[in-house]
Design a protein around this motif. Structure first.
Motif, PDB file in Angstrom:
ATOM      1  N   TRP A 198     -34.413  17.438  25.196  1.00  0.00           N
ATOM      2  CA  TRP A 198     -34.721  17.857  26.571  1.00  0.00           C
ATOM      3  C   TRP A 198     -34.752  19.368  26.749  1.00  0.00           C
ATOM      4  O   TRP A 198     -35.291  19.868  27.740  1.00  0.00           O
ATOM      5  CB  TRP A 198     -33.757  17.215  27.563  1.00  0.00           C
ATOM      6  N   ARG A 199     -34.197  20.119  25.830  1.00  0.00           N
ATOM      7  CA  ARG A 199     -34.248  21.581  25.950  1.00  0.00           C
ATOM      8  C   ARG A 199     -35.675  22.094  26.032  1.00  0.00           C
ATOM      9  O   ARG A 199     -35.927  23.163  26.591  1.00  0.00           O
ATOM     10  CB  ARG A 199     -33.536  22.234  24.763  1.00  0.00           C
ATOM     11  N   ARG A 200     -36.612  21.343  25.481  1.00  0.00           N
ATOM     12  CA  ARG A 200     -38.000  21.797  25.465  1.00  0.00           C
ATOM     13  C   ARG A 200     -38.914  20.904  26.295  1.00  0.00           C
ATOM     14  O   ARG A 200     -40.116  20.871  26.067  1.00  0.00           O
ATOM     15  CB  ARG A 200     -38.505  21.889  24.018  1.00  0.00           C
ATOM     16  N   THR A 201     -38.362  20.181  27.253  1.00  0.00           N
ATOM     17  CA  THR A 201     -39.208  19.457  28.197  1.00  0.00           C
ATOM     18  C   THR A 201     -39.502  20.362  29.388  1.00  0.00           C
ATOM     19  O   THR A 201     -38.764  21.315  29.664  1.00  0.00           O
ATOM     20  CB  THR A 201     -38.543  18.161  28.693  1.00  0.00           C
ATOM     21  N   TRP A 202     -40.593  20.063  30.072  1.00  0.00           N
ATOM     22  CA  TRP A 202     -40.969  20.870  31.228  1.00  0.00           C
ATOM     23  C   TRP A 202     -40.220  20.410  32.467  1.00  0.00           C
ATOM     24  O   TRP A 202     -40.134  19.221  32.749  1.00  0.00           O
ATOM     25  CB  TRP A 202     -42.474  20.780  31.466  1.00  0.00           C
ATOM     26  N   SER A 203     -39.650  21.363  33.204  1.00  0.00           N
ATOM     27  CA  SER A 203     -38.864  21.054  34.413  1.00  0.00           C
ATOM     28  C   SER A 203     -37.830  19.976  34.114  1.00  0.00           C
ATOM     29  O   SER A 203     -37.758  18.940  34.789  1.00  0.00           O
ATOM     30  CB  SER A 203     -39.783  20.623  35.570  1.00  0.00           C
ATOM     31  N   SER A 204     -37.007  20.247  33.107  1.00  0.00           N
ATOM     32  CA  SER A 204     -36.028  19.255  32.663  1.00  0.00           C
ATOM     33  C   SER A 204     -35.014  18.904  33.740  1.00  0.00           C
ATOM     34  O   SER A 204     -34.420  17.820  33.700  1.00  0.00           O
ATOM     35  CB  SER A 204     -35.302  19.764  31.413  1.00  0.00           C
ATOM     36  N   ASP A 205     -34.837  19.794  34.735  1.00  0.00           N
ATOM     37  CA  ASP A 205     -33.913  19.473  35.820  1.00  0.00           C
ATOM     38  C   ASP A 205     -34.423  18.320  36.679  1.00  0.00           C
ATOM     39  O   ASP A 205     -33.656  17.720  37.434  1.00  0.00           O
ATOM     40  CB  ASP A 205     -33.647  20.700  36.693  1.00  0.00           C
ATOM     41  N   GLU A 206     -35.708  17.988  36.555  1.00  0.00           N
ATOM     42  CA  GLU A 206     -36.268  16.868  37.318  1.00  0.00           C
ATOM     43  C   GLU A 206     -36.304  15.560  36.520  1.00  0.00           C
ATOM     44  O   GLU A 206     -36.602  14.504  37.102  1.00  0.00           O
ATOM     45  CB  GLU A 206     -37.684  17.213  37.785  1.00  0.00           C
ATOM     46  N   THR A 207     -36.021  15.620  35.219  1.00  0.00           N
ATOM     47  CA  THR A 207     -36.144  14.403  34.400  1.00  0.00           C
ATOM     48  C   THR A 207     -34.887  14.033  33.613  1.00  0.00           C
ATOM     49  O   THR A 207     -34.633  12.849  33.409  1.00  0.00           O
ATOM     50  CB  THR A 207     -37.315  14.526  33.402  1.00  0.00           C
ATOM     51  N   PHE A 208     -34.096  15.006  33.166  1.00  0.00           N
ATOM     52  CA  PHE A 208     -32.966  14.654  32.302  1.00  0.00           C
ATOM     53  C   PHE A 208     -31.953  13.779  33.029  1.00  0.00           C
ATOM     54  O   PHE A 208     -31.664  12.653  32.614  1.00  0.00           O
ATOM     55  CB  PHE A 208     -32.286  15.899  31.748  1.00  0.00           C
ATOM     56  N   VAL A 209     -31.384  14.284  34.112  1.00  0.00           N
ATOM     57  CA  VAL A 209     -30.350  13.524  34.826  1.00  0.00           C
ATOM     58  C   VAL A 209     -30.934  12.241  35.388  1.00  0.00           C
ATOM     59  O   VAL A 209     -30.300  11.177  35.318  1.00  0.00           O
ATOM     60  CB  VAL A 209     -29.705  14.390  35.926  1.00  0.00           C
ATOM     61  N   ASN A 210     -32.147  12.297  35.937  1.00  0.00           N
ATOM     62  CA  ASN A 210     -32.760  11.083  36.480  1.00  0.00           C
ATOM     63  C   ASN A 210     -32.985  10.033  35.397  1.00  0.00           C
ATOM     64  O   ASN A 210     -32.817   8.831  35.642  1.00  0.00           O
ATOM     65  CB  ASN A 210     -34.077  11.432  37.174  1.00  0.00           C
ATOM     66  N   SER A 211     -33.354  10.450  34.196  1.00  0.00           N
ATOM     67  CA  SER A 211     -33.546   9.500  33.103  1.00  0.00           C
ATOM     68  C   SER A 211     -32.212   8.910  32.650  1.00  0.00           C
ATOM     69  O   SER A 211     -32.105   7.704  32.389  1.00  0.00           O
ATOM     70  CB  SER A 211     -34.255  10.174  31.923  1.00  0.00           C
ATOM     71  N   VAL A 212     -31.186   9.745  32.568  1.00  0.00           N
ATOM     72  CA  VAL A 212     -29.852   9.235  32.204  1.00  0.00           C
ATOM     73  C   VAL A 212     -29.396   8.184  33.211  1.00  0.00           C
ATOM     74  O   VAL A 212     -28.927   7.100  32.846  1.00  0.00           O
ATOM     75  CB  VAL A 212     -28.839  10.398  32.128  1.00  0.00           C
ATOM     76  N   LEU A 213     -29.544   8.495  34.487  1.00  0.00           N
ATOM     77  CA  LEU A 213     -29.080   7.575  35.521  1.00  0.00           C
ATOM     78  C   LEU A 213     -29.819   6.236  35.479  1.00  0.00           C
ATOM     79  O   LEU A 213     -29.228   5.183  35.746  1.00  0.00           O
ATOM     80  CB  LEU A 213     -29.255   8.211  36.901  1.00  0.00           C
ATOM     81  N   ASN A 214     -31.092   6.258  35.140  1.00  0.00           N
ATOM     82  CA  ASN A 214     -31.896   5.033  35.133  1.00  0.00           C
ATOM     83  C   ASN A 214     -31.814   4.253  33.824  1.00  0.00           C
ATOM     84  O   ASN A 214     -32.431   3.189  33.720  1.00  0.00           O
ATOM     85  CB  ASN A 214     -33.357   5.381  35.438  1.00  0.00           C
ATOM     86  N   THR A 215     -31.076   4.742  32.845  1.00  0.00           N
ATOM     87  CA  THR A 215     -30.950   4.068  31.547  1.00  0.00           C
ATOM     88  C   THR A 215     -29.676   3.219  31.538  1.00  0.00           C
ATOM     89  O   THR A 215     -28.573   3.768  31.585  1.00  0.00           O
ATOM     90  CB  THR A 215     -30.923   5.095  30.404  1.00  0.00           C
ATOM     91  N   PRO A 216     -29.784   1.896  31.479  1.00  0.00           N
ATOM     92  CA  PRO A 216     -28.606   1.032  31.602  1.00  0.00           C
ATOM     93  C   PRO A 216     -27.514   1.294  30.575  1.00  0.00           C
ATOM     94  O   PRO A 216     -26.328   1.141  30.883  1.00  0.00           O
ATOM     95  CB  PRO A 216     -29.186  -0.378  31.461  1.00  0.00           C
ATOM     96  N   ARG A 217     -27.864   1.704  29.351  1.00  0.00           N
ATOM     97  CA  ARG A 217     -26.801   1.907  28.358  1.00  0.00           C
ATOM     98  C   ARG A 217     -25.953   3.140  28.692  1.00  0.00           C
ATOM     99  O   ARG A 217     -24.830   3.263  28.200  1.00  0.00           O
ATOM    100  CB  ARG A 217     -27.380   2.027  26.953  1.00  0.00           C
ATOM    101  N   PHE A 218     -26.461   4.028  29.525  1.00  0.00           N
ATOM    102  CA  PHE A 218     -25.685   5.180  29.956  1.00  0.00           C
ATOM    103  C   PHE A 218     -24.993   4.937  31.293  1.00  0.00           C
ATOM    104  O   PHE A 218     -23.844   5.349  31.488  1.00  0.00           O
ATOM    105  CB  PHE A 218     -26.583   6.415  30.074  1.00  0.00           C
TER     106      PHE A 218
END
Length: 303
Positions: A198-218
């Motif tokens: 995620w360090r090299r994704t674009w606008s990671s503040d809009e996807t990292f936490v949201n992806s973690v929250l939506n992933t059931p194993r996390f």
């Protein structure tokens, strides 16, 4: 939770300028604890002005560069959650910018959290997200990105996406129940391969936490404790497409005070963005008066 216990909201604030507004925001959030991150790119004089004479309920976080659309904003968010969780005594943690301001009384904010003691408020959509272009946002992830100023630099070589992740995106502003914030911090600490990706994704503040929250194993059970049908912030994204919303001035005040996009909106927004001392002082005075904010500070100023 005991019947008479008032839920407490910890507020993580990401700031970089306008010390006067930052101090006013902290006063408006009284008695909530605040955790303030100041962009490491701000000058020493700016940092000193922002952090001067803060109340005891304010904690200044270690500084990181938080340039627009870069990973640094995620790191600052995570460290804010970590500090708030360590102090305890809260049921929810909000992520705000230094240009935000409440559009509700403290009692109303507490009432909303009391009605949702284990729920989080985060508007996120699983990718592909139609509003994010032809790929639905996957181009933000499939390619490595850098930011220079407010321009995107993309390496046009696709990479493999992490497995067993539910990719999602949405605004970075949110209010998380503490168990969800703890799960985000735990994922950050135990999944170094995701952090590297995620360090090299674009606008990671809009996807990292949201992806973690939506992933059931996390975050098991996220969908059962996620209020995602209303955004608790008023932000004026109307008009021509732009990278930042305009400053809120008196012309926008009626729309801010309306607190709903439509009559059927069940939950009114609790915050708005973006305010500045120069453009918004009259609007902020009206918000203080309407919602009883900064009563101690206003009494001091009047004496």
């Amino acid at each position: 939770m005991a019947e008479d216990a008032s839920p407490e909201l910890a507020c993580v604030i990401l700031a970089h300028s306008d010390p006067d507004h930052l101090h006013r925001l902290v006063e408006a959030l009284d008695p909530f604890p605040v955790y303030i991150h100041v962009d490491a790119r701000a000058t020493d004089d700016m940092f000193a002005a922002i952090t001067a004479d803060l109340p005891a309920r304010a904690t200044v976080l270690p500084r990181r560069p938080t340039a627009w659309a870069t990973w640094g904003a995620v790191e600052a968010e995570i460290e804010g959650y970590r500090a708030a969780l360590a102090d305890g005594g809260t049921t929810h943690i909000a992520l705000l910018s230094g240009a935000d301001y409440p559009t509700a009384s403290i009692a109303e904010i507490r009432g909303l959290l009391r009605d949702h003691p284990t729920d989080s408020f985060s508007v996120s959509a699983k990718l592909p997200y139609a509003q994010w272009g032809r790929t639905g946002g996957f181009d933000r992830l499939r390619y490595r990105h850098w930011a220079r100023g407010k321009r995107m630099l993309r390496l046009p070589v696709p990479r493999r996406l992490p497995r067993d992740v539910v990719f999602a995106g949405g605004p970075s502003s949110k209010i998380l129940a503490v168990e969800h914030a703890r799960a985000v911090v735990d994922t950050y600490d135990t999944q170094p391969e995701l952090v590297r990706f995620w360090r090299r994704t674009w606008s990671s503040d809009e996807t990292f936490v949201n992806s973690v929250l939506n992933t059931p194993r996390f975050v098991p059970g996220w969908q059962d404790h996620h209020v995602g049908d209303v955004f608790l912030w008023w932000i004026d994204w109307g008009g021509p497409r732009k990278k930042s919303p305009p400053w809120i001035d008196t012309e926008a005040l009626p729309r801010v005070l309306a607190r709903r996009w439509a009559p059927e909106q069940a939950i009114p927004w609790m915050f708005a963005r973006k305010f500045s001392t120069a453009a918004s002082s009259a609007v902020l005075d009206e918000l203080d008066k309407t919602y009883g904010l900064r009563q101690g500070a206003v009494a001091t100023e009047a004496s």
